[in-house]
Design a protein around this motif. Structure first.
Motif, PDB file in Angstrom:
ATOM      1  N   PHE A 117      -3.932   9.756   0.968  1.00  0.00           N
ATOM      2  CA  PHE A 117      -3.267  10.166   2.204  1.00  0.00           C
ATOM      3  C   PHE A 117      -4.101  11.249   2.874  1.00  0.00           C
ATOM      4  O   PHE A 117      -4.843  11.981   2.213  1.00  0.00           O
ATOM      5  CB  PHE A 117      -1.836  10.650   1.940  1.00  0.00           C
ATOM      6  CG  PHE A 117      -1.692  11.707   0.883  1.00  0.00           C
ATOM      7  CD1 PHE A 117      -1.955  13.046   1.159  1.00  0.00           C
ATOM      8  CD2 PHE A 117      -1.300  11.367  -0.409  1.00  0.00           C
ATOM      9  CE1 PHE A 117      -1.814  14.023   0.191  1.00  0.00           C
ATOM     10  CE2 PHE A 117      -1.163  12.340  -1.395  1.00  0.00           C
ATOM     11  CZ  PHE A 117      -1.421  13.669  -1.097  1.00  0.00           C
ATOM     12  N   LYS A 118      -3.959  11.314   4.199  1.00  0.00           N
ATOM     13  CA  LYS A 118      -4.737  12.279   4.974  1.00  0.00           C
ATOM     14  C   LYS A 118      -4.198  13.691   4.749  1.00  0.00           C
ATOM     15  O   LYS A 118      -4.946  14.602   4.381  1.00  0.00           O
ATOM     16  CB  LYS A 118      -4.642  11.896   6.462  1.00  0.00           C
ATOM     17  CG  LYS A 118      -5.747  12.464   7.296  1.00  0.00           C
ATOM     18  CD  LYS A 118      -5.653  11.914   8.704  1.00  0.00           C
ATOM     19  CE  LYS A 118      -6.647  12.644   9.591  1.00  0.00           C
ATOM     20  NZ  LYS A 118      -6.278  12.523  10.995  1.00  0.00           N
ATOM     21  N   PHE A 166       1.656   9.537  14.306  1.00  0.00           N
ATOM     22  CA  PHE A 166       1.961   8.299  13.558  1.00  0.00           C
ATOM     23  C   PHE A 166       2.765   7.349  14.425  1.00  0.00           C
ATOM     24  O   PHE A 166       3.488   7.768  15.330  1.00  0.00           O
ATOM     25  CB  PHE A 166       2.720   8.628  12.266  1.00  0.00           C
ATOM     26  CG  PHE A 166       3.859   9.577  12.451  1.00  0.00           C
ATOM     27  CD1 PHE A 166       5.118   9.112  12.752  1.00  0.00           C
ATOM     28  CD2 PHE A 166       3.662  10.948  12.327  1.00  0.00           C
ATOM     29  CE1 PHE A 166       6.172   9.984  12.940  1.00  0.00           C
ATOM     30  CE2 PHE A 166       4.716  11.840  12.515  1.00  0.00           C
ATOM     31  CZ  PHE A 166       5.963  11.357  12.825  1.00  0.00           C
ATOM     32  N   SER A 243      -1.236   4.066  12.186  1.00  0.00           N
ATOM     33  CA  SER A 243      -1.124   5.356  11.500  1.00  0.00           C
ATOM     34  C   SER A 243       0.303   5.435  10.989  1.00  0.00           C
ATOM     35  O   SER A 243       1.247   5.349  11.768  1.00  0.00           O
ATOM     36  CB  SER A 243      -1.372   6.497  12.474  1.00  0.00           C
ATOM     37  OG  SER A 243      -2.711   6.494  12.861  1.00  0.00           O
ATOM     38  N   ASN A 258       0.403   9.179  -3.385  1.00  0.00           N
ATOM     39  CA  ASN A 258      -0.978   8.711  -3.386  1.00  0.00           C
ATOM     40  C   ASN A 258      -1.072   7.212  -3.626  1.00  0.00           C
ATOM     41  O   ASN A 258      -1.831   6.506  -2.964  1.00  0.00           O
ATOM     42  CB  ASN A 258      -1.759   9.467  -4.464  1.00  0.00           C
ATOM     43  CG  ASN A 258      -3.195   9.676  -4.068  1.00  0.00           C
ATOM     44  OD1 ASN A 258      -3.493   9.896  -2.897  1.00  0.00           O
ATOM     45  ND2 ASN A 258      -4.092   9.588  -5.034  1.00  0.00           N
ATOM     46  N   ALA A 261       0.117   5.415  -0.561  1.00  0.00           N
ATOM     47  CA  ALA A 261      -0.897   5.494   0.488  1.00  0.00           C
ATOM     48  C   ALA A 261      -2.027   4.503   0.210  1.00  0.00           C
ATOM     49  O   ALA A 261      -2.522   3.837   1.116  1.00  0.00           O
ATOM     50  CB  ALA A 261      -1.441   6.914   0.576  1.00  0.00           C
ATOM     51  N   ARG A 262      -2.388   4.382  -1.063  1.00  0.00           N
ATOM     52  CA  ARG A 262      -3.452   3.458  -1.457  1.00  0.00           C
ATOM     53  C   ARG A 262      -3.077   2.017  -1.094  1.00  0.00           C
ATOM     54  O   ARG A 262      -3.873   1.280  -0.506  1.00  0.00           O
ATOM     55  CB  ARG A 262      -3.706   3.570  -2.960  1.00  0.00           C
ATOM     56  CG  ARG A 262      -5.019   2.986  -3.417  1.00  0.00           C
ATOM     57  CD  ARG A 262      -5.318   3.435  -4.823  1.00  0.00           C
ATOM     58  NE  ARG A 262      -4.521   2.708  -5.782  1.00  0.00           N
ATOM     59  CZ  ARG A 262      -5.017   1.772  -6.600  1.00  0.00           C
ATOM     60  NH1 ARG A 262      -6.298   1.494  -6.569  1.00  0.00           N
ATOM     61  NH2 ARG A 262      -4.246   1.145  -7.441  1.00  0.00           N
ATOM     62  N   LEU A 265      -3.116   1.550   2.760  1.00  0.00           N
ATOM     63  CA  LEU A 265      -4.490   1.471   3.289  1.00  0.00           C
ATOM     64  C   LEU A 265      -5.123   0.125   2.949  1.00  0.00           C
ATOM     65  O   LEU A 265      -5.824  -0.479   3.757  1.00  0.00           O
ATOM     66  CB  LEU A 265      -5.352   2.615   2.742  1.00  0.00           C
ATOM     67  CG  LEU A 265      -5.051   4.022   3.269  1.00  0.00           C
ATOM     68  CD1 LEU A 265      -5.958   5.039   2.598  1.00  0.00           C
ATOM     69  CD2 LEU A 265      -5.195   4.110   4.789  1.00  0.00           C
ATOM     70  N   ALA A 270      -4.591   2.245   9.336  1.00  0.00           N
ATOM     71  CA  ALA A 270      -5.673   3.148   9.727  1.00  0.00           C
ATOM     72  C   ALA A 270      -5.639   4.431   8.898  1.00  0.00           C
ATOM     73  O   ALA A 270      -6.670   4.909   8.432  1.00  0.00           O
ATOM     74  CB  ALA A 270      -5.565   3.471  11.207  1.00  0.00           C
ATOM     75  N   GLU A 271      -4.460   5.005   8.734  1.00  0.00           N
ATOM     76  CA  GLU A 271      -4.320   6.245   7.957  1.00  0.00           C
ATOM     77  C   GLU A 271      -2.880   6.453   7.539  1.00  0.00           C
ATOM     78  O   GLU A 271      -1.968   5.892   8.122  1.00  0.00           O
ATOM     79  CB  GLU A 271      -4.816   7.449   8.773  1.00  0.00           C
ATOM     80  CG  GLU A 271      -4.136   7.584  10.114  1.00  0.00           C
ATOM     81  CD  GLU A 271      -4.788   8.610  11.028  1.00  0.00           C
ATOM     82  OE1 GLU A 271      -5.873   9.112  10.706  1.00  0.00           O
ATOM     83  OE2 GLU A 271      -4.178   8.899  12.071  1.00  0.00           O
ATOM     84  N   VAL A 272      -2.721   7.276   6.517  1.00  0.00           N
ATOM     85  CA  VAL A 272      -1.376   7.562   6.004  1.00  0.00           C
ATOM     86  C   VAL A 272      -1.187   9.072   5.905  1.00  0.00           C
ATOM     87  O   VAL A 272      -2.023   9.777   5.338  1.00  0.00           O
ATOM     88  CB  VAL A 272      -1.157   6.927   4.604  1.00  0.00           C
ATOM     89  CG1 VAL A 272       0.232   7.261   4.068  1.00  0.00           C
ATOM     90  CG2 VAL A 272      -1.348   5.419   4.650  1.00  0.00           C
ATOM     91  N   ARG A 273      -0.110   9.557   6.483  1.00  0.00           N
ATOM     92  CA  ARG A 273       0.296  10.946   6.311  1.00  0.00           C
ATOM     93  C   ARG A 273       1.604  10.921   5.531  1.00  0.00           C
ATOM     94  O   ARG A 273       2.319   9.920   5.559  1.00  0.00           O
ATOM     95  CB  ARG A 273       0.489  11.632   7.655  1.00  0.00           C
ATOM     96  CG  ARG A 273      -0.785  11.764   8.480  1.00  0.00           C
ATOM     97  CD  ARG A 273      -0.449  12.387   9.812  1.00  0.00           C
ATOM     98  NE  ARG A 273      -1.598  12.610  10.648  1.00  0.00           N
ATOM     99  CZ  ARG A 273      -2.099  11.724  11.510  1.00  0.00           C
ATOM    100  NH1 ARG A 273      -1.549  10.529  11.615  1.00  0.00           N
ATOM    101  NH2 ARG A 273      -3.126  12.031  12.257  1.00  0.00           N
TER     102      ARG A 273
END
Ligand code: ZN
Ligand code: ZN
Length: 290
Positions: A117-118, A166, A243, A258, A261-262, A265, A270-273
């Motif tokens: 995660f970002k 997001f 996002s 984590n 998030a993996r 992705l 694109a990204e995970v918060r």
């Protein structure tokens, strides 16, 4: 557009009795009384209690996304305050927080890499009144507490630049066995509240495999091992290119967030918060407040 849950009452309905019916007067009276009650509610609204403790007007109220929260509750929540790890949001104290890199300190766990995660942020430390509220939400069936906790999470999402940007909110799914026992997923209730405050859609992006065991009985390394492949994204197109804000109740080691998030992705996001109600501090980095 900001919306509130559960605050609207349905209007009084009058059944379709014929005009000549002798029973019409009581019905009209009931309808009139209902109308007057609604009019009075608008003119003289009943003072709403704190969405966390239910008390009315003690020491004043603060409105967070239209939800009244009393100063007493706000004063008892151990909000995360700087210095905290700029990646996982974990509060850091004293010597550990010193010598931080530009943009804020980074904790040992995040510095060693492997975070998918970002950023992750939480309302407060998993301690004191916040711990009590989350415990009641999870284990005592107090689903209504998701409103108060959720609006505080939404406030973090609007105030902290690192968490903004997001397009989709995804709750961390509960283990299917737990879902059957509890009847609801507290992370989903919180995610829905955050989504409602911020006007962002909430989707069940992740699914949980039935094969993982009890997470909280395991230590750090075992938690990671136990979670391998625990989460899947059944509809990858939904997440692709987006996002995503992952919502959970508590970040303990960050292993669950984590692994989620993996998986997200890997599905092409694109990204995970990550946004949680609470974060458990590392013992050595947190001195309990007197
Ligand atoms: Zn209160
Ligand atoms: Zn960290």
């Amino acid at each position: 557009m900001i919306a509130r849950f559960g605050r609207k009452h349905a209007g009084a309905r009058v059944s379709g009795a014929g005009a000549a019916s002798p029973g019409i007067w009581p019905e009209i009276r009931t309808a009139l009384a209902g109308f007057l009650k609604e009019a009075m509610d608008v003119l003289l609204p009943e003072e709403e209690g704190c969405v966390l403790c239910g008390r009315v007007g003690l020491g004043g109220m603060e409105e967070v996304f239209y939800a009244p929260i009393c100063r007493g509750c706000l004063g008892r929540i151990p909000f995360v305050q700087p210095p905290y790890c700029r990646v996982c949001g974990r509060p850091m104290r004293g010597a550990v927080a010193e010598g931080g890199l530009r943009g804020g300190p980074v904790c040992k766990d995040c510095a060693s890499g492997g975070r998918f995660f970002k950023v992750a942020r939480a309302v407060g430390v998993y301690d004191g009144a916040l711990k009590d509220f989350i415990y009641a939400l999870k284990f005592r069936g107090r689903r209504e507490l998701a409103e108060g906790i959720g609006v505080l999470m939404a406030r973090v999402a609007t105030r902290d630049k690192a968490i903004r940007g997001f397009q989709l909110i995804a709750p961390v799914p509960l283990h299917p066995k737990r879902l059957v026992e509890r009847g609801y997923n507290q992370a989903e209730l919180l995610a829905r509240m955050v989504g409602s405050c911020l006007g962002v859609p909430v989707r069940p992006v992740l699914a949980r495999s039935i094969h993982t065991g009890e997470q909280n009985k395991l230590g750090g390394r075992d938690r990671h091992e136990n979670l391998r492949g625990a989460f899947t994204v059944p509809r990858p197109l939904e997440a692709a290119g987006k996002s995503i804000l992952l919502v959970d109740d508590v970040i303990t080691t960050g292993a669950t967030a984590n692994e989620c998030a993996r998986a997200i992705l890997r599905a092409g996001a694109a990204e995970v918060r990550v946004l949680a109600a609470a974060v458990a501090p590392l013992e050595r980095e947190w001195l309990h407040r007197a």
